[in-house]
Design a protein around this motif. Sequence first.
Motif, PDB file in Angstrom:
ATOM      1  N   ASP A   7     -39.887  59.729  29.712  1.00 42.16           N
ATOM      2  CA  ASP A   7     -38.935  58.293  29.363  1.00 42.16           C
ATOM      3  C   ASP A   7     -38.684  58.140  28.153  1.00 42.16           C
ATOM      4  N   PRO A   8     -38.176  59.127  27.422  1.00 43.78           N
ATOM      5  CA  PRO A   8     -38.236  58.767  25.783  1.00 43.78           C
ATOM      6  C   PRO A   8     -37.671  57.657  25.686  1.00 43.78           C
ATOM      7  N   SER A   9     -36.592  57.128  26.393  1.00 49.45           N
ATOM      8  CA  SER A   9     -35.754  55.412  26.333  1.00 49.45           C
ATOM      9  C   SER A   9     -37.411  54.325  26.216  1.00 49.45           C
ATOM     10  N   SER A  10     -38.132  54.592  26.451  1.00 48.59           N
ATOM     11  CA  SER A  10     -38.723  53.535  26.872  1.00 48.59           C
ATOM     12  C   SER A  10     -40.006  53.394  25.513  1.00 48.59           C
ATOM     13  N   ILE A  11     -39.684  54.543  24.709  1.00 54.00           N
ATOM     14  CA  ILE A  11     -40.442  54.164  23.295  1.00 54.00           C
ATOM     15  C   ILE A  11     -39.416  52.736  22.324  1.00 54.00           C
ATOM     16  N   ASP A  12     -39.642  51.563  22.222  1.00 59.05           N
ATOM     17  CA  ASP A  12     -39.414  50.643  22.140  1.00 59.05           C
ATOM     18  C   ASP A  12     -40.006  50.497  20.886  1.00 59.05           C
ATOM     19  N   ASP A  13     -39.246  49.330  20.278  1.00 54.66           N
ATOM     20  CA  ASP A  13     -40.591  48.954  19.267  1.00 54.66           C
ATOM     21  C   ASP A  13     -42.137  48.558  19.755  1.00 54.66           C
ATOM     22  N   GLU A  14     -41.914  47.605  21.253  1.00 58.16           N
ATOM     23  CA  GLU A  14     -43.035  46.845  20.961  1.00 58.16           C
ATOM     24  C   GLU A  14     -44.010  48.224  20.783  1.00 58.16           C
ATOM     25  N   THR A  15     -43.457  49.347  21.159  1.00 56.87           N
ATOM     26  CA  THR A  15     -44.316  50.427  22.081  1.00 56.87           C
ATOM     27  C   THR A  15     -45.348  50.863  20.370  1.00 56.87           C
ATOM     28  N   ILE A  16     -44.178  51.023  19.303  1.00 54.38           N
ATOM     29  CA  ILE A  16     -44.581  51.733  18.112  1.00 54.38           C
ATOM     30  C   ILE A  16     -45.724  50.832  17.422  1.00 54.38           C
ATOM     31  N   LYS A  17     -45.035  49.471  17.532  1.00 52.16           N
ATOM     32  CA  LYS A  17     -46.271  48.323  16.948  1.00 52.16           C
ATOM     33  C   LYS A  17     -47.532  48.177  17.236  1.00 52.16           C
ATOM     34  N   GLN A  18     -47.434  48.614  18.585  1.00 49.57           N
ATOM     35  CA  GLN A  18     -49.012  48.696  19.580  1.00 49.57           C
ATOM     36  C   GLN A  18     -49.825  50.056  19.079  1.00 49.57           C
ATOM     37  N   GLU A  19     -49.149  50.945  19.541  1.00 47.33           N
ATOM     38  CA  GLU A  19     -49.515  52.496  18.677  1.00 47.33           C
ATOM     39  C   GLU A  19     -49.731  51.682  17.111  1.00 47.33           C
ATOM     40  N   LEU A  20     -49.404  51.569  16.702  1.00 53.83           N
ATOM     41  CA  LEU A  20     -49.935  50.974  15.149  1.00 53.83           C
ATOM     42  C   LEU A  20     -51.162  50.537  14.934  1.00 53.83           C
ATOM     43  N   ARG A  21     -51.593  49.700  15.294  1.00 56.94           N
ATOM     44  CA  ARG A  21     -52.543  48.482  16.239  1.00 56.94           C
ATOM     45  C   ARG A  21     -53.747  49.177  16.511  1.00 56.94           C
ATOM     46  N   MET A  22     -53.210  49.880  17.052  1.00 58.87           N
ATOM     47  CA  MET A  22     -54.273  50.839  18.007  1.00 58.87           C
ATOM     48  C   MET A  22     -54.929  51.664  16.792  1.00 58.87           C
ATOM     49  N   GLU A  23     -53.782  52.720  16.358  1.00 60.38           N
ATOM     50  CA  GLU A  23     -54.355  54.026  15.241  1.00 60.38           C
ATOM     51  C   GLU A  23     -55.049  53.072  14.331  1.00 60.38           C
ATOM     52  N   PHE A  24     -54.943  52.378  13.966  1.00 59.08           N
ATOM     53  CA  PHE A  24     -55.287  51.276  12.438  1.00 59.08           C
ATOM     54  C   PHE A  24     -56.781  50.429  13.250  1.00 59.08           C
ATOM     55  N   ASP A  25     -57.173  49.783  14.034  1.00 60.29           N
ATOM     56  CA  ASP A  25     -57.727  49.194  14.657  1.00 60.29           C
ATOM     57  C   ASP A  25     -57.630  48.047  14.257  1.00 60.29           C
ATOM     58  N   LEU A  26     -56.459  47.208  14.377  1.00 61.42           N
ATOM     59  CA  LEU A  26     -56.085  46.108  14.224  1.00 61.42           C
ATOM     60  C   LEU A  26     -56.078  44.693  15.168  1.00 61.42           C
ATOM     61  N   ALA A  27     -56.536  45.028  16.777  1.00 61.37           N
ATOM     62  CA  ALA A  27     -56.652  44.104  17.392  1.00 61.37           C
ATOM     63  C   ALA A  27     -55.497  43.880  18.049  1.00 61.37           C
ATOM     64  N   GLU A  28     -55.182  43.655  19.204  1.00 63.07           N
ATOM     65  CA  GLU A  28     -54.002  43.172  19.618  1.00 63.07           C
ATOM     66  C   GLU A  28     -53.399  41.874  19.390  1.00 63.07           C
ATOM     67  N   GLU A  29     -54.248  40.912  19.032  1.00 61.48           N
ATOM     68  CA  GLU A  29     -53.826  39.734  17.991  1.00 61.48           C
ATOM     69  C   GLU A  29     -55.170  39.587  16.982  1.00 61.48           C
ATOM     70  N   LEU A  30     -54.805  39.000  15.760  1.00 64.53           N
ATOM     71  CA  LEU A  30     -55.971  38.882  14.715  1.00 64.53           C
ATOM     72  C   LEU A  30     -56.393  37.053  15.297  1.00 64.53           C
ATOM     73  N   TYR A  31     -57.508  37.311  14.602  1.00 60.34           N
ATOM     74  CA  TYR A  31     -57.906  35.865  14.644  1.00 60.34           C
ATOM     75  C   TYR A  31     -57.629  34.711  13.647  1.00 60.34           C
ATOM     76  N   ASP A  32     -56.877  35.122  13.091  1.00 63.71           N
ATOM     77  CA  ASP A  32     -56.381  34.376  12.152  1.00 63.71           C
ATOM     78  C   ASP A  32     -54.624  34.802  12.435  1.00 63.71           C
ATOM     79  N   PRO A  33     -54.641  32.360  12.743  1.00 62.75           N
ATOM     80  CA  PRO A  33     -53.177  32.847  13.110  1.00 62.75           C
ATOM     81  C   PRO A  33     -51.788  33.658  12.143  1.00 62.75           C
ATOM     82  N   GLU A  34     -52.691  33.052  10.466  1.00 62.21           N
ATOM     83  CA  GLU A  34     -51.724  32.929   9.626  1.00 62.21           C
ATOM     84  C   GLU A  34     -51.555  34.226   9.013  1.00 62.21           C
TER      85      GLU A  34
END
Length: 450
Positions: free
Chosen positions: A358-385
Amino acid sequence: MFPVTEDPILSVRNLKKHYPITQGILSRQVGAAKAVDGISFDIAEGETLGLVGESGCGKSTAASSIIRLEEATEGEVIFNGGDRAGRSRNGDGSHPNDVTTFDDEELKAFRRDAQMIFQDPSSSLDPRMTVGSSVAELLLVHGMTDKQRRREIVEDLLERVGLEAEYYDRYPHEFSGGQKQRIALARALVLNPEFIVADEPVSALDVSIRAEILSLLNDIQEEFGLSMLFISHDMSVVREVCDRVAVMYLGEIVEIGDTDEVFSNPQHPYTEALLSAIPRPDPSAQRENIELKGTVPSPTNPPSGCKFHTRCHMVIQSDEFDLEQERWRALLTFRDRVRSGEVDPESIREALALENDDPSSIDDETIKQELRMEFDLAEELYDPEAESILQDALDALADGRIEDANEQLSTFTTPCEKEVPQETDHGNGHLSSCLRNKPETEHGAPLADD
Ligand code: ADP
Ligand code: MG
C-alpha cells in the motif's frame, strides 16, 4: 615535535608528497592529493619502526619517497647523517646526507645501503631468470666481476633465508609465495644494506606461513644488525616485529611510541580503533569493539581540523548538548551525509513504496523513522534540545527542503573540525595528536582508562 633518537640511521623531517591534480589540455593544476602531509620520525641503528594504518593512508607513498623511488614534495630524509658520521649541516642549512638532494653518484651508493621489500615478491624477480642469477645480478651491477664468488655469496644467502643452495638454478614459478618472499629477502640482503623498508611483506601471503616469514625477518634483522621501516595495515603483525610504532592517518602520524606502550596504553582514538580490530584469544578480555566505519577519506579534500574527526568514535561534543557518545557520532555523520547530498528522501520514499503493498501508507512519518533507523539516531534523542533540532531537520528533509535541513543540522558542531590538534608528549617518546589529550582538558575528561 617528535621523539628524537640519538645518532639515528634515518631521520625523516616534515616529509610531504603531494600529487598534483590537473585538468584540461593545458594540465592546469587544480588541486593536490596530499598523500603524505608532513611526517617526522627517527630510526635508530638496529631498530625496527612500524608504520601502520588502513589502506590509502599514505604508507607506501611515504616509503617510496624515503627510498626515493619518488621525489618528495617537501622535507628531509637524512640517512646516516648523525654525529656518528661526523656530518653537520652546510652553510645554507641543507644537510649533506639528505637523500632528497642526492646526485646520481650519491644515489647509487644509497641504493646499496637501503633496500626495499614489497608485498608482491614476484615484483622483484624476473620470471625468465633463475632466482640465483636474479640475486647475483645486483652484485655484478655493483662491481663484483668474479662469477664464482657471486655464486658462493648467493648460495650462502639462500641458506640463511631458509632455502637451499641448490635452488640457485631454479626459476621463480617453481616456488610458493612464502619461498618467493624469502628469495626477495635474499635479494634485498645481498649488497649488505644497513636499512630495509618492508612494505606489507606478508600481506599477500597465506596466513599459515606469515608467522614463519615474520620470524625470519626478526632473525635476519638481528643477525645483520639492520634498521628497518616495517609497513603494515595490521596491528597484530606490527606487534611481532616492531620496537616502535608510528600510526598513520591520512598522510599524518597521529601517534608514535614504543610498541608495548602504544599497545597497552593507546592515546589516539584511531590507534584504539585499529587495536580493537585485533582478534583476541581470550574474548572476555576483549576491549570494547570499536568499529571503524567507511574508508579513509580522499587526501585531495581532507576533513578540516583533526582529519580523523569524520570517523572518530570519541569525537568531542559541543558544550550545548549532552548525548550518549554513540548518538553524537551518529548525528554528526547524519549531518555530513545530508550536507554532501547523499541523503535523498525521495529515493527512500520510492524504495519503501516498492516494497509496500500500500504505497499510499508511505507518509512523512515513515520516511523520518526510516532515516532515524538507517543513521542510528534512536527513536528519540536523550537531549531534548538536540531532539527538537533533529526533528526540525527531519521534517524539512521529508518535505524536500534540503537547505532548511542543512541549516538545522549545522547547529551540531564539534571542536574537532575546527582545531588542528597539537602533539601531546606522554613521556618516553610516546606522542599523540588528539584534542582530547590537551593538557588543560577544556574538552572534557582525558581518555578514559579501559
Ligand atoms: P597506503 O600504502 O597506505 O595504502 P598509498 O601511499 O598507496 O597508501 O596512497 C595514499 C593516497 O595517495 C591514496 O589516496 C592514493 O589514492 C593516493 N595516491 C597514491 N599514488 C598516487 C599517484 N601516483 N597519484 C595520485 N594519487 C596517488
Ligand atoms: Mg601501500
